[in-house]
Design a protein around this motif. Structure first.
Motif, PDB file in Angstrom:
ATOM      1  N   LEU A  26       2.797   1.712  -3.363  1.00 27.78           N
ATOM      2  CA  LEU A  26       1.916   2.231  -4.409  1.00 27.78           C
ATOM      3  C   LEU A  26       1.692   3.735  -4.253  1.00 27.78           C
ATOM      4  O   LEU A  26       1.605   4.465  -5.244  1.00 27.78           O
ATOM      5  CB  LEU A  26       0.581   1.481  -4.395  1.00 27.78           C
ATOM      6  N   SER A  27       1.611   4.210  -3.012  1.00 25.87           N
ATOM      7  CA  SER A  27       1.450   5.646  -2.800  1.00 25.87           C
ATOM      8  C   SER A  27       2.743   6.394  -3.138  1.00 25.87           C
ATOM      9  O   SER A  27       2.699   7.503  -3.693  1.00 25.87           O
ATOM     10  CB  SER A  27       1.023   5.935  -1.357  1.00 25.87           C
ATOM     11  N   ILE A  43      -4.437   5.793   0.042  1.00 27.17           N
ATOM     12  CA  ILE A  43      -5.322   6.017  -1.111  1.00 27.17           C
ATOM     13  C   ILE A  43      -5.677   7.499  -1.233  1.00 27.17           C
ATOM     14  O   ILE A  43      -5.811   8.024  -2.350  1.00 27.17           O
ATOM     15  CB  ILE A  43      -6.599   5.147  -1.012  1.00 27.17           C
ATOM     16  N   VAL A  96      -3.492   0.264  -8.793  1.00 30.94           N
ATOM     17  CA  VAL A  96      -4.027   0.853  -7.558  1.00 30.94           C
ATOM     18  C   VAL A  96      -5.520   0.574  -7.421  1.00 30.94           C
ATOM     19  O   VAL A  96      -6.005   0.197  -6.346  1.00 30.94           O
ATOM     20  CB  VAL A  96      -3.772   2.382  -7.540  1.00 30.94           C
ATOM     21  N   CYS A 122       0.835  -1.209   0.000  1.00 32.81           N
ATOM     22  CA  CYS A 122       0.000   0.000   0.000  1.00 32.81           C
ATOM     23  C   CYS A 122       0.864   1.250   0.000  1.00 32.81           C
ATOM     24  O   CYS A 122       0.599   2.210  -0.743  1.00 32.81           O
ATOM     25  CB  CYS A 122      -0.911   0.009   1.228  1.00 32.81           C
ATOM     26  N   ILE A 181      -2.722   9.081  -2.842  1.00 32.47           N
ATOM     27  CA  ILE A 181      -2.694   8.737  -4.274  1.00 32.47           C
ATOM     28  C   ILE A 181      -3.699   9.593  -5.047  1.00 32.47           C
ATOM     29  O   ILE A 181      -3.396  10.119  -6.128  1.00 32.47           O
ATOM     30  CB  ILE A 181      -2.994   7.236  -4.466  1.00 32.47           C
TER      31      ILE A 181
END
Length: 328
Positions: free
Chosen positions: A132-133, A228, A265, A129, A231
């Motif tokens: 990905l950010s 998230i 994502v 997580c 992101i």
């Protein structure tokens, strides 16, 4: 990781859920798996073996291409390498055990192995997580100010961001795992799942799970909602920066560098949040099992394909590795 345990377990007679803490000793759990139909076991084994091989080979191929091709020695592909390593690690926490259980008469996992599986699976998943950010931030910097990109995203910064993502995953997992296994598991040691996972264990506990659920929800804010949100904000700024690019070709090129990451994502966070952000009182073991299959098996299978089929630089590196001309 394959952990099986065939010894018996002991338990006390059913007692009040609120008062049963530390009054029982479960030494193993029984995993019901994906299906109880014997005739399906071979088909399921072959199907998930194929998915596991795709995950391993696909991610190992991406890592090999990045390692061998100097054109891919950039922050973007450094973080992609970390993502590939994490996906190999966290799927390997589940697949060997699951594959072995397709042919096992008694699908058991020892208490200690269940703890290890929960801890490692959560650690690698949470670290993904964060990675990905970080990848979203990397794309934002590259598009917003390409001339200063190499200065802003220098190798020292990249290594610290990657190390922080890994460390954050292991720290958050430690809190979650300790909280979960402070619960007592009494008479029922049968988990309606194919792996030891927190929501399934909370359903199984014979003690009050309010505190454990609260800890899980708080950690979800830091491990799911915060990444998230970061992101989304990064992509909002990316869109603004792209719209300022005058040429249509420039805008397409900028969007193409983000499309693969954005798709990954969406797949990963969409499935994970539908499980961990949902109140346990509103979920069911069958629902949890289906959602888990998506982010344990299908999403990691698609990720290497997404990054290879939608990425021109990776495809060029693959042609070079195979000895094919660039225009082939």
């Amino acid at each position: 990781m394959v952990c099986s345990h065939n010894s018996s377990y002991s338990f006390s007679r059913p007692i009040n859920k609120m008062k049963s803490r530390n009054l029982t000793s479960v030494t193993e759990f029984i995993l019901l798996g994906l299906s109880s139909q014997t005739e399906l076991q071979v088909h399921l084994f072959l199907f998930f073996l194929m998915l596991y091989l795709i995950i391993l080979l696909g991610n190992l191929l991406i890592m090999l291409l990045i390692l061998r091709d100097s054109h891919l020695h950039t922050p973007m592909y450094f973080f992609l390498t970390n993502l590939s390593i994490l996906e190999v690690c966290y799927t390997s926490c589940v697949f060997p055990q699951m594959l072995a259980h397709f042919f096992a008469e008694r699908k058991s996992i020892s208490y200690s192995c269940c703890v290890i599986q929960v801890y490692t699976f959560l650690s690698f998943g949470i670290a993904e997580c964060y990675i990905l950010s970080v990848m979203a931030y990397d794309r934002y910097v590259a598009i917003r100010d390409p001339l200063r990109y190499s200065v802003t995203m220098n190798w020292g910064i990249c290594r610290r961001l990657a190390a922080g993502s890994w460390l954050g995953g292991f720290l958050a997992s430690t809190v979650d795992t300790v909280t979960t296994f402070q619960l007592s598991f009494c008479q029922d040691n049968v988990i309606n799942h194919f792996l030891c996972e927190m929501p399934a264990l909370l359903h199984l506990s014979c003690t009050d799970t309010t505190q454990a659920e609260l800890v899980m929800q708080v950690l979800c804010i830091f491990t799911l909602l915060c990444p998230i949100t970061f992101i989304i904000l990064s992509y909002a700024h990316i869109i603004i920066a792209v719209l300022r690019i005058r040429s249509a070709q420039g805008r397409r090129k900028a969007f193409s560098t983000c499309s693969s990451h954005l798709l990954v994502v969406t797949l990963f966070f969409g499935t994970v949040m539908s499980l961990y952000m949902k109140p346990q009182s509103l979920s069911s073991p069958e629902y949890n099992k289906i959602v888990s299959v998506f982010y344990v098996a299908f999403t990691p299978t698609l990720n290497p394909l997404i990054y290879s089929l939608r990425n021109k630089e990776v495809k060029m590196a693959l042609r070079k590795l195979l000895g094919k001309p660039q225009g082939a």
